[in-house]
Design an enzyme around this catalytic site. Structure first.
Site, PDB file in Angstrom:
ATOM      1  N   GLU A 100      15.225   2.217  18.278  1.00  0.00           N
ATOM      2  CA  GLU A 100      14.396   3.386  18.619  1.00  0.00           C
ATOM      3  C   GLU A 100      13.529   3.191  19.864  1.00  0.00           C
ATOM      4  O   GLU A 100      13.112   4.175  20.495  1.00  0.00           O
ATOM      5  CB  GLU A 100      13.478   3.755  17.441  1.00  0.00           C
ATOM      6  CG  GLU A 100      12.339   2.760  17.221  1.00  0.00           C
ATOM      7  CD  GLU A 100      11.424   3.133  16.051  1.00  0.00           C
ATOM      8  OE1 GLU A 100      11.944   3.445  14.972  1.00  0.00           O
ATOM      9  OE2 GLU A 100      10.196   3.109  16.243  1.00  0.00           O
ATOM     10  N   ARG A 148      10.757   0.049   8.998  1.00  0.00           N
ATOM     11  CA  ARG A 148      11.161  -0.397  10.335  1.00  0.00           C
ATOM     12  C   ARG A 148      12.675  -0.266  10.427  1.00  0.00           C
ATOM     13  O   ARG A 148      13.404  -0.591   9.478  1.00  0.00           O
ATOM     14  CB  ARG A 148      10.760  -1.852  10.579  1.00  0.00           C
ATOM     15  CG  ARG A 148       9.278  -2.068  10.858  1.00  0.00           C
ATOM     16  CD  ARG A 148       8.828  -1.466  12.196  1.00  0.00           C
ATOM     17  NE  ARG A 148       7.417  -1.644  12.467  1.00  0.00           N
ATOM     18  CZ  ARG A 148       6.453  -0.777  12.147  1.00  0.00           C
ATOM     19  NH1 ARG A 148       6.763   0.354  11.539  1.00  0.00           N
ATOM     20  NH2 ARG A 148       5.197  -1.021  12.457  1.00  0.00           N
ATOM     21  N   LYS A 180       0.821  -1.216   0.000  1.00  0.00           N
ATOM     22  CA  LYS A 180       0.000   0.000   0.000  1.00  0.00           C
ATOM     23  C   LYS A 180       0.853   1.264   0.000  1.00  0.00           C
ATOM     24  O   LYS A 180       0.618   2.180  -0.788  1.00  0.00           O
ATOM     25  CB  LYS A 180      -0.929  -0.028   1.227  1.00  0.00           C
ATOM     26  CG  LYS A 180      -2.000  -1.114   1.148  1.00  0.00           C
ATOM     27  CD  LYS A 180      -2.820  -1.208   2.386  1.00  0.00           C
ATOM     28  CE  LYS A 180      -2.140  -1.910   3.532  1.00  0.00           C
ATOM     29  NZ  LYS A 180      -1.798  -3.323   3.344  1.00  0.00           N
ATOM     30  N   ILE A 181       1.855   1.313   0.875  1.00  0.00           N
ATOM     31  CA  ILE A 181       2.657   2.537   0.982  1.00  0.00           C
ATOM     32  C   ILE A 181       3.607   2.671  -0.207  1.00  0.00           C
ATOM     33  O   ILE A 181       3.728   3.748  -0.804  1.00  0.00           O
ATOM     34  CB  ILE A 181       3.427   2.555   2.329  1.00  0.00           C
ATOM     35  CG1 ILE A 181       2.421   2.611   3.489  1.00  0.00           C
ATOM     36  CG2 ILE A 181       4.383   3.740   2.402  1.00  0.00           C
ATOM     37  CD1 ILE A 181       3.023   2.394   4.874  1.00  0.00           C
ATOM     38  N   HIS A 196       9.819   8.451  14.092  1.00  0.00           N
ATOM     39  CA  HIS A 196       8.709   7.545  13.713  1.00  0.00           C
ATOM     40  C   HIS A 196       7.384   8.312  13.629  1.00  0.00           C
ATOM     41  O   HIS A 196       6.390   7.936  14.254  1.00  0.00           O
ATOM     42  CB  HIS A 196       8.601   6.386  14.713  1.00  0.00           C
ATOM     43  CG  HIS A 196       7.994   5.150  14.109  1.00  0.00           C
ATOM     44  ND1 HIS A 196       8.426   3.885  14.384  1.00  0.00           N
ATOM     45  CD2 HIS A 196       6.978   4.995  13.225  1.00  0.00           C
ATOM     46  CE1 HIS A 196       7.712   3.006  13.719  1.00  0.00           C
ATOM     47  NE2 HIS A 196       6.812   3.668  12.991  1.00  0.00           N
ATOM     48  N   ASP A 202      12.991   7.681   9.230  1.00  0.00           N
ATOM     49  CA  ASP A 202      11.897   7.932  10.178  1.00  0.00           C
ATOM     50  C   ASP A 202      11.898   6.865  11.269  1.00  0.00           C
ATOM     51  O   ASP A 202      11.133   6.953  12.226  1.00  0.00           O
ATOM     52  CB  ASP A 202      10.548   7.923   9.435  1.00  0.00           C
ATOM     53  CG  ASP A 202       9.401   8.302  10.362  1.00  0.00           C
ATOM     54  OD1 ASP A 202       9.517   9.354  11.031  1.00  0.00           O
ATOM     55  OD2 ASP A 202       8.403   7.564  10.442  1.00  0.00           O
TER      56      ASP A 202
HETATM   57  P1  NAI Z   1       1.899  -3.845   2.862  1.00  0.00           P
HETATM   58  O1  NAI Z   1       1.724  -5.133   3.570  1.00  0.00           O
HETATM   59  O2  NAI Z   1       0.746  -3.269   2.110  1.00  0.00           O
HETATM   60  O3  NAI Z   1       3.135  -3.939   1.848  1.00  0.00           O
HETATM   61  C1  NAI Z   1       4.358  -4.546   2.174  1.00  0.00           C
HETATM   62  C2  NAI Z   1       4.961  -5.043   0.882  1.00  0.00           C
HETATM   63  O4  NAI Z   1       6.279  -5.545   1.195  1.00  0.00           O
HETATM   64  C3  NAI Z   1       4.162  -6.206   0.244  1.00  0.00           C
HETATM   65  O5  NAI Z   1       3.943  -5.948  -1.135  1.00  0.00           O
HETATM   66  C4  NAI Z   1       5.082  -7.403   0.451  1.00  0.00           C
HETATM   67  O6  NAI Z   1       4.957  -8.348  -0.602  1.00  0.00           O
HETATM   68  C5  NAI Z   1       6.441  -6.739   0.435  1.00  0.00           C
HETATM   69  N1  NAI Z   1       7.477  -7.592   0.988  1.00  0.00           N
HETATM   70  C6  NAI Z   1       7.346  -8.643   1.849  1.00  0.00           C
HETATM   71  N2  NAI Z   1       8.549  -9.222   2.043  1.00  0.00           N
HETATM   72  C7  NAI Z   1       9.443  -8.509   1.309  1.00  0.00           C
HETATM   73  C8  NAI Z   1      10.836  -8.634   1.075  1.00  0.00           C
HETATM   74  N3  NAI Z   1      11.563  -9.629   1.633  1.00  0.00           N
HETATM   75  N4  NAI Z   1      11.437  -7.737   0.248  1.00  0.00           N
HETATM   76  C9  NAI Z   1      10.727  -6.757  -0.345  1.00  0.00           C
HETATM   77  N5  NAI Z   1       9.394  -6.595  -0.181  1.00  0.00           N
HETATM   78  C10 NAI Z   1       8.761  -7.470   0.638  1.00  0.00           C
HETATM   79  O7  NAI Z   1       2.404  -2.826   3.980  1.00  0.00           O
HETATM   80  P2  NAI Z   1       2.358  -1.232   3.929  1.00  0.00           P
HETATM   81  O8  NAI Z   1       1.078  -0.761   4.529  1.00  0.00           O
HETATM   82  O9  NAI Z   1       2.748  -0.753   2.594  1.00  0.00           O
HETATM   83  O10 NAI Z   1       3.506  -0.871   4.983  1.00  0.00           O
HETATM   84  C11 NAI Z   1       4.867  -1.134   4.713  1.00  0.00           C
HETATM   85  C12 NAI Z   1       5.664  -0.977   5.998  1.00  0.00           C
HETATM   86  O11 NAI Z   1       5.620   0.395   6.390  1.00  0.00           O
HETATM   87  C13 NAI Z   1       5.049  -1.712   7.214  1.00  0.00           C
HETATM   88  O12 NAI Z   1       5.510  -3.046   7.279  1.00  0.00           O
HETATM   89  C14 NAI Z   1       5.552  -0.914   8.372  1.00  0.00           C
HETATM   90  O13 NAI Z   1       6.751  -1.496   8.804  1.00  0.00           O
HETATM   91  C15 NAI Z   1       5.845   0.464   7.775  1.00  0.00           C
HETATM   92  N6  NAI Z   1       5.011   1.517   8.343  1.00  0.00           N
HETATM   93  C16 NAI Z   1       5.647   2.611   8.892  1.00  0.00           C
HETATM   94  C17 NAI Z   1       4.919   3.658   9.406  1.00  0.00           C
HETATM   95  C18 NAI Z   1       5.595   4.871   9.966  1.00  0.00           C
HETATM   96  O14 NAI Z   1       4.935   5.693  10.616  1.00  0.00           O
HETATM   97  N7  NAI Z   1       6.874   5.076   9.747  1.00  0.00           N
HETATM   98  C19 NAI Z   1       3.461   3.607   9.437  1.00  0.00           C
HETATM   99  C20 NAI Z   1       2.885   2.444   8.777  1.00  0.00           C
HETATM  100  C21 NAI Z   1       3.653   1.434   8.275  1.00  0.00           C
END
Ligand code: NAI
Length: 340
Positions: free
Chosen positions: A256, A227, A152-153, A288, A251
């Site tokens: 952290e 992360r 998504k992100i 963060h 971030d």
């Molecule tokens: P999501 O689940 O929609 O997307 C994650 C993507 O990473 C998926 O397409 C998945 O296939 C892929 N993935 C899985 N294993 C992988 C690998 N070994 N190598 C490369 N890609 C891989 O998650 P979303 O919502 O996009 O969030 C991504 C990350 O952002 C979260 O896991 C979280 O850690 C982080 N996050 C950080 C925030 C912040 O405030 N800094 C807030 C929300 C999320």
């Protein structure tokens, strides 16, 4: 239902309090959940936790002892909860998406700040120093950006980068879009900028390390809004000191948990790696906060309350985590509660 909130900040309280009703009782604790604070959960039916709360087997056992039946995460990532251990003991729900725009826009904000030296210019002008020396940036247009993780992100971030006319390459073991997917190695070798949007798993721990940094272009910019432990911080610091890495926009930071979200301005920072990173003119760190927009906070509160009600009413929830499947999307596709 009584819900104990851990690691709650004023902005959490104000976003949740508006959804409180006669069925819900909230207790907000500023402290994080850990083995020393878990006793605060006694007397509640559920706990609501965030990214830096600890929820390992020992803590889960204590929660079960106190009669806690539900853990609601007010975030998407759940690497801090031993999900497998929760199976048949305690249910776990999260907020899968609250604002991919918030995080991706923050990633771009960090990148623009770094590339156009806004952090330097802001301080200079406040001191009536209007010199432009050393503020030369570069165009993002036509630069190659490597996006790791196109969920998504990552997708939102790609759309933003497209608006800047950037050349986008991507890596994801589960490709899910019309993008120019390349191998991880190819991405490391060809990106001017690398942005991390994948979850923290055993596979992605220290994805950015000495070995991967060696493969990158000289002057590469690394953005991490996912992360902290995706990056080996000492390898990053070495890469910056050797001038291999041109800039880092972070971030999140791997250590952290005891530092971010707190005012440490009157304390000596014990983490030498973080202190050194902060001292670098080409490193920008936020605490963060990528998710922190009004829209995201409101979505988090709404979805969390919906999750609590689903549990209370014995309804099936899309947001319950799978205690077995490693990738939630796979489980959701065939979800008929067989995994539970
Ligand atoms: P999501 O689940 O929609 O997307 C994650 C993507 O990473 C998926 O397409 C998945 O296939 C892929 N993935 C899985 N294993 C992988 C690998 N070994 N190598 C490369 N890609 C891989 O998650 P979303 O919502 O996009 O969030 C991504 C990350 O952002 C979260 O896991 C979280 O850690 C982080 N996050 C950080 C925030 C912040 O405030 N800094 C807030 C929300 C999320």
């Amino acid at each position: 239902m009584k819900i104990a909130f851990f690691d709650s900040k004023p902005y959490d309280i104000s976003s949740f309090i508006q959804y409180k009703d006669e069925n819900l009782e909230f207790k907000f604790y500023e402290t994080r959940l850990n083995i020393d604070t878990v006793a605060l959960a006694a007397g509640s039916d559920a706990i609501c936790i965030f990214v830096n709360d600890t929820c390992n087997a020992e803590i889960i056992d204590r929660l079960v002892q106190y009669g806690i039946k539900l853990i609601v995460l007010r975030c998407a990532g759940y690497n801090n909860v031993d999900i497998n251990y929760c199976y048949k003991k305690i249910r776990v729900m999260h907020v899968p998406a609250y604002s991919p725009y918030a995080v991706s826009e923050h990633a771009m904000a960090l990148l623009l700040t770094s590339v156009r030296r806004i952090h330097k210019a802001y301080n200079r002008v406040r001191d009536f120093n209007f010199s432009l020396n050393d503020l030369t940036g570069f165009d993002l247009h036509n630069k190659t950006i490597g996006v790791i993780g196109t969920g998504k992100i990552g997708k939102c971030f790609i759309e933003i980068c497209r608006g800047f006319g950037m050349n986008i390459i991507a890596y994801d073991p589960f490709p899910n879009g019309e993008y120019n997917y390349v191998s991880l190695e190819n991405l490391f070798e060809n990106s001017d900028i690398i942005s991390l949007h994948c979850p923290l798993t055993d596979d992605t721990f220290h994805l950015i390390n000495t070995h991967s940094i060696d493969k990158m272009k000289k002057g590469v910019i690394i953005i991490n809004t996912s992360r902290g432990a995706l990056i080996d911080s000492n390898a990053l610091l070495d890469g910056i000191k050797s001038r291999k890495i041109g800039a880092a926009c972070l971030d999140v930071y791997e250590e952290e948990a005891d530092i971010f979200y707190h005012d440490n301005s009157n304390h000596i920072l014990n983490d030498d790696t973080l202190a050194r990173l902060i001292s670098m003119p080409n490193v920008i760190i936020t605490s963060h906060q990528a998710y922190l927009t009004r829209e995201a906070l409101d979505n988090i509160a709404q979805t969390t309350i919906k999750n609590i009600y689903a549990f209370k009413n014995g309804e099936f929830s899309e947001n319950e985590l799978c205690y077995h499947c490693p990738k939630i999307e796979y489980c959701k596709g065939k979800r008929d509660k067989k995994c539970f």
